[in-house]
Design a protein around this motif. Sequence first.
Motif, PDB file in Angstrom:
ATOM      1  N   ASN A 142       0.829  -1.207   0.000  1.00  0.00           N
ATOM      2  CA  ASN A 142       0.000   0.000   0.000  1.00  0.00           C
ATOM      3  C   ASN A 142       0.863   1.257   0.000  1.00  0.00           C
ATOM      4  OD1 ASN A 142      -2.472   1.365  -0.034  1.00  0.00           O
ATOM      5  ND2 ASN A 142      -2.482   1.601   2.195  1.00  0.00           N
ATOM      6  N   SER A 143       1.923   1.215  -0.812  1.00  0.00           N
ATOM      7  CA  SER A 143       2.875   2.316  -0.900  1.00  0.00           C
ATOM      8  C   SER A 143       2.660   3.106  -2.184  1.00  0.00           C
ATOM      9  CB  SER A 143       4.309   1.780  -0.887  1.00  0.00           C
ATOM     10  OG  SER A 143       5.233   2.808  -1.156  1.00  0.00           O
ATOM     11  N   SER A 144       2.817   4.411  -2.097  1.00  0.00           N
ATOM     12  CA  SER A 144       2.679   5.263  -3.277  1.00  0.00           C
ATOM     13  C   SER A 144       4.043   5.707  -3.826  1.00  0.00           C
ATOM     14  CB  SER A 144       1.835   6.496  -2.946  1.00  0.00           C
ATOM     15  OG  SER A 144       2.434   7.254  -1.911  1.00  0.00           O
ATOM     16  N   LEU A 145       5.108   5.013  -3.421  1.00  0.00           N
ATOM     17  CA  LEU A 145       6.413   5.314  -4.004  1.00  0.00           C
ATOM     18  C   LEU A 145       6.374   5.081  -5.512  1.00  0.00           C
ATOM     19  CD1 LEU A 145       8.964   3.630  -1.562  1.00  0.00           C
ATOM     20  CD2 LEU A 145       8.285   6.018  -1.633  1.00  0.00           C
ATOM     21  N   PRO A 146       7.032   5.928  -6.303  1.00  0.00           N
ATOM     22  CA  PRO A 146       7.161   5.641  -7.733  1.00  0.00           C
ATOM     23  C   PRO A 146       8.212   4.567  -7.967  1.00  0.00           C
ATOM     24  CG  PRO A 146       8.341   7.656  -7.195  1.00  0.00           C
ATOM     25  CD  PRO A 146       7.643   7.221  -5.936  1.00  0.00           C
ATOM     26  N   VAL A 147       8.205   3.979  -9.159  1.00  0.00           N
ATOM     27  CA  VAL A 147       9.194   2.960  -9.503  1.00  0.00           C
ATOM     28  C   VAL A 147       9.906   3.383 -10.783  1.00  0.00           C
ATOM     29  CG1 VAL A 147       7.443   1.560 -10.696  1.00  0.00           C
ATOM     30  CG2 VAL A 147       9.600   0.507  -9.992  1.00  0.00           C
ATOM     31  N   TYR A 148      11.229   3.278 -10.770  1.00  0.00           N
ATOM     32  CA  TYR A 148      12.058   3.640 -11.909  1.00  0.00           C
ATOM     33  C   TYR A 148      12.538   2.392 -12.644  1.00  0.00           C
ATOM     34  CZ  TYR A 148      12.767   8.612 -10.791  1.00  0.00           C
ATOM     35  OH  TYR A 148      12.596   9.964 -10.575  1.00  0.00           O
ATOM     36  N   SER A 149      12.535   2.471 -13.981  1.00  0.00           N
ATOM     37  CA  SER A 149      13.161   1.465 -14.836  1.00  0.00           C
ATOM     38  C   SER A 149      13.920   2.211 -15.923  1.00  0.00           C
ATOM     39  CB  SER A 149      12.108   0.559 -15.465  1.00  0.00           C
ATOM     40  OG  SER A 149      12.679  -0.271 -16.472  1.00  0.00           O
ATOM     41  N   ASP A 150      15.052   1.660 -16.352  1.00  0.00           N
ATOM     42  CA  ASP A 150      15.787   2.297 -17.451  1.00  0.00           C
ATOM     43  C   ASP A 150      15.471   1.626 -18.788  1.00  0.00           C
ATOM     44  OD1 ASP A 150      17.151  -0.093 -17.293  1.00  0.00           O
ATOM     45  OD2 ASP A 150      19.087   0.783 -16.770  1.00  0.00           O
ATOM     46  N   SER A 151      14.469   0.746 -18.792  1.00  0.00           N
ATOM     47  CA  SER A 151      14.123  -0.012 -19.992  1.00  0.00           C
ATOM     48  C   SER A 151      12.851   0.524 -20.655  1.00  0.00           C
ATOM     49  CB  SER A 151      13.937  -1.491 -19.645  1.00  0.00           C
ATOM     50  OG  SER A 151      13.399  -2.204 -20.743  1.00  0.00           O
ATOM     51  N   VAL A 152      12.997   1.063 -21.849  1.00  0.00           N
ATOM     52  CA  VAL A 152      11.837   1.529 -22.604  1.00  0.00           C
ATOM     53  C   VAL A 152      10.917   0.351 -22.910  1.00  0.00           C
ATOM     54  CG1 VAL A 152      11.082   2.557 -24.791  1.00  0.00           C
ATOM     55  CG2 VAL A 152      13.073   3.494 -23.590  1.00  0.00           C
ATOM     56  N   ASN A 153      11.505  -0.794 -23.284  1.00  0.00           N
ATOM     57  CA  ASN A 153      10.698  -1.966 -23.618  1.00  0.00           C
ATOM     58  C   ASN A 153       9.882  -2.449 -22.426  1.00  0.00           C
ATOM     59  OD1 ASN A 153      11.395  -2.219 -26.320  1.00  0.00           O
ATOM     60  ND2 ASN A 153      13.166  -3.518 -25.909  1.00  0.00           N
ATOM     61  N   ALA A 154      10.514  -2.540 -21.267  1.00  0.00           N
ATOM     62  CA  ALA A 154       9.803  -3.029 -20.086  1.00  0.00           C
ATOM     63  C   ALA A 154       8.630  -2.127 -19.744  1.00  0.00           C
ATOM     64  CB  ALA A 154      10.770  -3.128 -18.906  1.00  0.00           C
TER      65      ALA A 154
END
Length: 214
Positions: A142-154
């Motif tokens: 129940n967290s509103s932290l954002p998530v980062y990815s460096d993959s455009v495809n993902a």
Amino acid sequence: MPGPKYYVVWKGLNPGIYDSWDACRLQVEGQRGARYKSFASRSEALEAFEKGHEAYLGKSHNPWHKAAAPAPHAAGRGGLPVKESLAVDAACSGNPGDMEYRGVYTATGEEIFHIGPLKQGTNNVGEFLALVHGLALLKQKNSSLPVYSDSVNAIKWVKEKKCRTLLKRSEVNRPVFDLIDRALKWLGENDWDTPVLKWETSLWGEIPADFGRK
């Protein structure tokens, strides 16, 4: 090749310094309130162990606390990434090859989850699985932290709720496809409001979850 890492466990089954993630994980996995962090050298780890976790993780460290959700693709102050976030990444030795992925708390580099290595995977699949794993975990907490990815495809695959890999199923990579099937099932059955953000490697350097094997 990256150098070895040393893991300080301040709170866990047996506090101390460990020279592998597997050894560290045995001390912290499933332990409520576990406090641990990786360091590049044993001397840094020894100093950190003596100082205590408050000097590195803060007195009320909690990666799952509520945070103001930034707009999609937003950065923090001064164009920097949002530190109160989850960062995910994958690594693969060969294509296909031994694949693994993980998620870390961006502010401290604390490893939150780590899956693999698994035989006959690809980097794109690992990036996709890491992102879905992160989304599912954040929703569970129940967290509103954002998530980062460096993959455009993902990011694209997650938004489409599709895994557009060309990888072929085999007996060897059955565990990989089991994870893909579970991820697709979760995407099909769940909605989420977690901001999925692109990590801008050219501006910020490697994503904190990077395995350092380039």
